[in-house]
Design a protein around this motif. Sequence first.
Motif, mmCIF file in Angstrom:
data_model
loop_
_atom_site.group_PDB
_atom_site.id
_atom_site.type_symbol
_atom_site.label_atom_id
_atom_site.label_comp_id
_atom_site.label_asym_id
_atom_site.label_seq_id
_atom_site.Cartn_x
_atom_site.Cartn_y
_atom_site.Cartn_z
ATOM 1 N N LEU A 186 -7.146 10.696 1.208
ATOM 2 C CA LEU A 186 -5.959 9.869 0.994
ATOM 3 C C LEU A 186 -5.843 8.851 2.120
ATOM 4 C CD1 LEU A 186 -3.265 9.312 -0.537
ATOM 5 C CD2 LEU A 186 -2.220 11.044 0.939
ATOM 6 N N VAL A 187 -5.637 7.592 1.746
ATOM 7 C CA VAL A 187 -5.457 6.510 2.714
ATOM 8 C C VAL A 187 -4.056 5.932 2.522
ATOM 9 C CG1 VAL A 187 -6.303 4.294 3.577
ATOM 10 C CG2 VAL A 187 -7.907 5.972 2.626
ATOM 11 N N ALA A 188 -3.298 5.844 3.602
ATOM 12 C CA ALA A 188 -1.941 5.317 3.542
ATOM 13 C C ALA A 188 -1.712 4.347 4.692
ATOM 14 C CB ALA A 188 -0.914 6.444 3.580
ATOM 15 N N ARG A 189 -0.723 3.504 4.494
ATOM 16 C CA ARG A 189 -0.407 2.472 5.481
ATOM 17 C C ARG A 189 1.065 2.557 5.848
ATOM 18 N NH1 ARG A 189 -1.630 -3.995 4.545
ATOM 19 N NH2 ARG A 189 -1.091 -4.722 6.651
ATOM 20 N N ARG A 190 1.333 2.425 7.125
ATOM 21 C CA ARG A 190 2.722 2.486 7.601
ATOM 22 C C ARG A 190 3.436 1.181 7.251
ATOM 23 N NH1 ARG A 190 4.670 3.679 13.848
ATOM 24 N NH2 ARG A 190 6.913 3.514 13.470
ATOM 25 N N ASP A 191 4.559 1.324 6.574
ATOM 26 C CA ASP A 191 5.310 0.141 6.150
ATOM 27 C C ASP A 191 6.024 -0.488 7.332
ATOM 28 O OD1 ASP A 191 4.591 0.444 3.476
ATOM 29 O OD2 ASP A 191 6.251 1.811 3.088
ATOM 30 N N VAL A 192 6.146 -1.809 7.255
ATOM 31 C CA VAL A 192 6.867 -2.565 8.265
ATOM 32 C C VAL A 192 7.988 -3.308 7.562
ATOM 33 C CG1 VAL A 192 6.771 -4.370 10.006
ATOM 34 C CG2 VAL A 192 4.836 -2.835 9.711
#
Length: 247
Positions: free
Chosen positions: A212-218
């Motif tokens: 699983l690849v996720a990105r921290r929201d800004v």
Amino acid sequence: MSLTWLESGIGPALLREESLQVAGAFENIFGDQLLQIGEWGDSGLFRRFARTRRYAVVSATRGPGVDFVSELENLAVANDSIDAVFLPHTLETAKHPHSVLREFYRILRPDGHVVVAGFNAWGLWGVRHQLSRGKFPAGVRRMVSEYRVRDWLQLLEFSAQSARFHFVSPPLYGTRRPIAPLAEEAAETDAKRLATNAPACRWHPLAACYLLVARRDVFSVTPIRPAIRRQTRLVGGLVNPTTRNAA
């Protein structure tokens, strides 16, 4: 924590497939620092696929290839200093997975990435894990499903970018065929294919693992300007009142 089963039988085949999946995920992750939290197989197994300037491995115990030793639940890393974090089955082997989650959230920069490798808790591997009371695979304390990890990350304001289920194999330690070593050129070619062309693989009961690849929201903050009261303008001149004629 015993992970000797990764060195023989089905272990090398699993590590090879995970290497291909990780290489595809790292293909689109750039920056200065990538931190691998926890050991899984050879410490240099995933390092060569990183696109960041530096790659470090942190572990709770000393070992070959470990860059520094620190408690995984209390990392000796500054806040907002890491561009990407890789967790190779760390949530499944750590004593306190929620503490690990809080720590990598603390050290990860805004807009940073997290890559999570885990076992398929809702497949046959998960069934054997439950039947053997957590003794399969050896060294795994618990299995955390891809759905559960996605939910945890969402609470931490992460957006999942991709998820792949892979390594279709029955939950057995043995294997009948030898596993060829992973060549550098072949790995790079397969990584590009996984990163650009191959669609995400859906859940499969025989799939042992997921990535699983996720990105921290800004979230940008837009300042709210105070409302300016405007004076009401009088339209036209004053109107003289009318006089009534006396009866």
